[in-house]
Scaffold this active site. Structure first.
Site, PDB file in Angstrom:
ATOM      1  N   TYR A  57      79.084  39.181  24.282  1.00 27.73           N
ATOM      2  CA  TYR A  57      80.010  40.299  24.024  1.00 27.73           C
ATOM      3  C   TYR A  57      79.434  41.215  22.948  1.00 27.73           C
ATOM      4  O   TYR A  57      79.441  42.450  23.088  1.00 27.73           O
ATOM      5  CB  TYR A  57      81.358  39.728  23.583  1.00 27.73           C
ATOM      6  CG  TYR A  57      82.314  40.743  22.995  1.00 27.73           C
ATOM      7  CD1 TYR A  57      83.068  41.577  23.812  1.00 27.73           C
ATOM      8  CD2 TYR A  57      82.482  40.850  21.612  1.00 27.73           C
ATOM      9  CE1 TYR A  57      83.960  42.498  23.268  1.00 27.73           C
ATOM     10  CE2 TYR A  57      83.367  41.763  21.067  1.00 27.73           C
ATOM     11  CZ  TYR A  57      84.098  42.585  21.892  1.00 27.73           C
ATOM     12  OH  TYR A  57      84.977  43.503  21.354  1.00 27.73           O
ATOM     13  N   SER A 110      82.330  47.227  17.988  1.00 24.17           N
ATOM     14  CA  SER A 110      82.989  46.062  17.380  1.00 24.17           C
ATOM     15  C   SER A 110      82.215  45.617  16.145  1.00 24.17           C
ATOM     16  O   SER A 110      80.989  45.804  16.066  1.00 24.17           O
ATOM     17  CB  SER A 110      83.005  44.900  18.384  1.00 24.17           C
ATOM     18  OG  SER A 110      83.416  43.712  17.746  1.00 24.17           O
TER      19      SER A 110
END
Ligand SMILES: NC(=O)c1ccc[n+]([C@@H]2O[C@H](COP(=O)([O-])OP(=O)(O)OC[C@H]3O[C@@H](n4cnc5c(N)ncnc54)[C@H](OP(=O)(O)O)[C@@H]3O)[C@@H](O)[C@H]2O)c1
Length: 248
Positions: free
Chosen positions: A155, A142
């Site tokens: 995350y 990500s």
């Protein structure tokens, strides 16, 4: 056009979002696709039906990848289905949690690492016996792994771990002719992405991107299909940014 005829692919989290788009793209390129899901069986059925309606070959496989033995159970099922050979693994299933540092709980932190890091690690471990020379593994990183975006620190740490795994897996598996890469999307319009659901969030996303539109899952699936294919035969150990030029 990329040709994946004769290849078999497993896409985790293929019931929705980026995984769904990737399963459809791999099938369009000719691969037989195992459509993995966790709780959303109807959505997985719809993906399988769409692939079959277009003349492709697909079947669903279920597993909860938050459970410690989830990857082992999934790999055992996949080995039964594919027999001796899996050409493509897209370890896409993931969860996120946007929360201030002060509000993160131990349970949510552990869930993030279980699904986003532990599951891909043990899925690769358990599927190695059926991966061969020419097989390709694609993990999902990500933008958050390299830049601070929103309240995603835990995350983001899982995706930093994914980037690290990519380099170590690629180094360890290169001798067997297995390539390992990741894609790192920016903001993508999926169920996971709360940021695209408000005008302010969309403005924030567009403000940090060079390309001024919100990405759709298909924008990521093309890069995943490329890394899965022989067109990327000399690419391994890399995380490919697929983020419209975010935070340049
Ligand atoms: N969307 C973004 O902006 C963005 C940006 C960067 C990276 N990513 C990464 O891209 C990947 C896909 O994200 P997405 O946006 O497409 O997510 P999504 O639309 O929320 O879909 C998540 C998928 O993961 C599966 N999944 C969730 N929990 C699971 C569990 N415990 N066990 C097994 N499968 C589980 C879901 O299965 P069910 O449908 O059965 O629940 C679903 O298929 C993730 O790794 C995510 O971190 C997304």
């Amino acid at each position: 056009m990329t040709n994946l005829s004769g290849k078999t692919a497993l896409v985790t989290g293929a019931s929705r979002g980026i995984g769904r788009a990737s399963a459809l793209a791999l099938a369009r390129a000719g691969a037989q696709v195992l459509v993995h899901y966790s709780s959303n069986e109807k959505a997985a059925d719809a993906v399988v039906a769409e692939i079959r309606a277009a003349g492709g070959n697909a079947r669903k496989v279920a597993a909860d990848l938050r459970a410690a033995d989830g990857p082992h159970a999934l790999a055992a099922r996949v080995r039964e289905v594919v027999g001796g050979r899996l050409d493509i693994l897209v370890a896409n299933a993931g969860i996120s949690k946007a929360v201030a540092i002060a509000d993160m709980t131990v349970a949510d932190f552990d869930d993030l690492f279980a699904v986003n890091v532990r599951a891909p690690f043990f899925l690769v471990q358990q599927l190695l016996p059926v991966m061969c020379k020419g097989s390709s593994i694609v993990l999902l990183s990500s933008l958050a792994a390299r830049a601070s975006v929103g309240t995603l620190s835990a995350y983001a740490a899982t995706k930093g771990a994914v980037d690290t795994l990519v380099r170590h897996f690629a180094a360890a598996l290169g001798e067997r002719g297995i390539r390992v890469n990741a894609v790192a999307p920016g903001v993508v319009d999926t169920d996971m992405s709360s940021i695209v659901k408000t005008d302010d969030g969309r403005a924030y996303a567009l403000g940090m991107q060079a390309l001024k539109r919100i990405a759709q899952a298909d924008d990521i699936a093309g890069a995943i299909t490329f890394l899965a294919s022989d067109d990327a035969r000399w690419v391994t150990g890399d995380t490919l940014r697929v983020d419209g030029g975010s935070k340049l």
